[in-house]
Enzyme design. Structure first.
Site, PDB file in Angstrom:
ATOM      1  N   GLU A   1      -6.497  11.416 -11.793  1.00  0.00           N
ATOM      2  CA  GLU A   1      -5.929  12.736 -12.073  1.00  0.00           C
ATOM      3  C   GLU A   1      -6.727  13.549 -13.096  1.00  0.00           C
ATOM      4  OE1 GLU A   1      -2.513  10.309 -10.435  1.00  0.00           O
ATOM      5  OE2 GLU A   1      -4.218   9.964 -11.785  1.00  0.00           O
TER       6      GLU A   1
ATOM      7  N   GLU B   1       1.253   4.968  -8.592  1.00  0.00           N
ATOM      8  CA  GLU B   1       2.571   5.163  -9.212  1.00  0.00           C
ATOM      9  C   GLU B   1       3.680   4.545  -8.369  1.00  0.00           C
ATOM     10  OE1 GLU B   1       2.193   9.207 -11.780  1.00  0.00           O
ATOM     11  OE2 GLU B   1       1.903   9.437  -9.616  1.00  0.00           O
TER      12      GLU B   1
END
Length: 264
Positions: A138, A118
């Site tokens: 995730e 990210e």
């Protein structure tokens, strides 16, 4: 330069700064202290008038594994409202990288996983070595990429590819990242930083105010309709027309000499 516990700063000629995430034994994952230092370092870079380009790199064999898993229990213990407040603080770090007028290059010399991916997505350019990998794990721990991973990824690769990566817990090697447009370039193992410096030198040869304005308008144009985008272009151009750098650039072009930028 600022003294940090978890970061290293190196200044290169031409207004280039290299910021190294320096927790190599933890794959450069960030704890609360490192996150606070990142926020400070990016805020300082955004306000530095002489800075032409910022390069972010990870020490050792990884770019970053994102949030340190040993601290996740603390984020859970504060409850949902507290977590959302903490998440806004995490998001602000990436938002600063994306919104600052200084161009930011991620030099990816290993794995960029979770929040590390990210962070790379919030940068303007991503130079990857052949060892570089993007990973979104995730879903394997019952979460989503919740710090811009969904929103930024879908803008970069489209909805279908974003679903593939996020919902299947996918990974990309450097060449596949290049095919999808996530990597700006791919270089041999160990060369990511110097390749990023070469790119930064190219950026440094251009008018800094124009580069910063282009970044702001291009980022904004991903979220607005075409007519609003054109209005922003006209507004940005009208500001740049009045700068000393525009006058210098035009004169240098006519006189066939290198321009001398002053960022004014």
């Amino acid at each position: 330069m600022t003294a940090y516990e978890y970061l290293l700063e190196e200044e290169r000629p031409g207004g280039i700064r290299i910021l190294t995430l320096n927790r190599p034994d933890n794959l450069n994952s960030w704890n609360a202290g490192m996150r606070a230092e990142m926020r400070r370092a990016f805020d300082d870079a955004a306000a530095e008038p002489a800075l032409r380009c910022l390069i972010v790199v990870g020490a050792g064999r990884a770019f970053s594994a994102g949030e340190d898993v040993t601290g996740m229990a603390d984020l859970t213990a504060i409850g949902t409202r507290g977590f959302r407040a903490a998440a806004r603080g995490i998001h602000s770090v990436f938002d600063t990288v994306e919104s600052m007028e200084v161009p930011v290059i991620a030099a990816i010399n290993g794995v960029a996983a979770g929040g590390g991916f990210e962070l790379a997505l919030s940068c303007d350019f991503r130079v990857m070595s052949t060892r570089g990998r993007f990973v979104m794990p995730e879903a394997k721990v019952g979460l989503i990429p919740g710090s811009g991973g969904c929103s930024r990824l879908v803008r970069h690769v489209g909805l279908g590819r974003a679903k593939e990566l996020v919902m299947l817990g996918g990974a990309l090697d450097a060449n596949r990242a290049l095919e999808l447009g996530l990597a700006t370039s791919v270089c041999p193992e160990g060369d990511a930083v110097e390749e990023a410096v070469k790119l930064a030198e190219r950026i440094g040869g251009l008018a800094p105010l124009a580069v910063g304005m282009a970044k702001l308008i291009l980022n904004t144009c991903t979220d607005v309709d075409a007519e609003t985008g054109r209005r922003l272009e006209r507004l940005g151009q009208s500001v740049l027309k009045l700068t000393n750098d525009h006058q210098e650039g035009a004169a240098a072009f006519v006189e066939k000499r290198p321009p001398q930028w002053t960022a004014t």
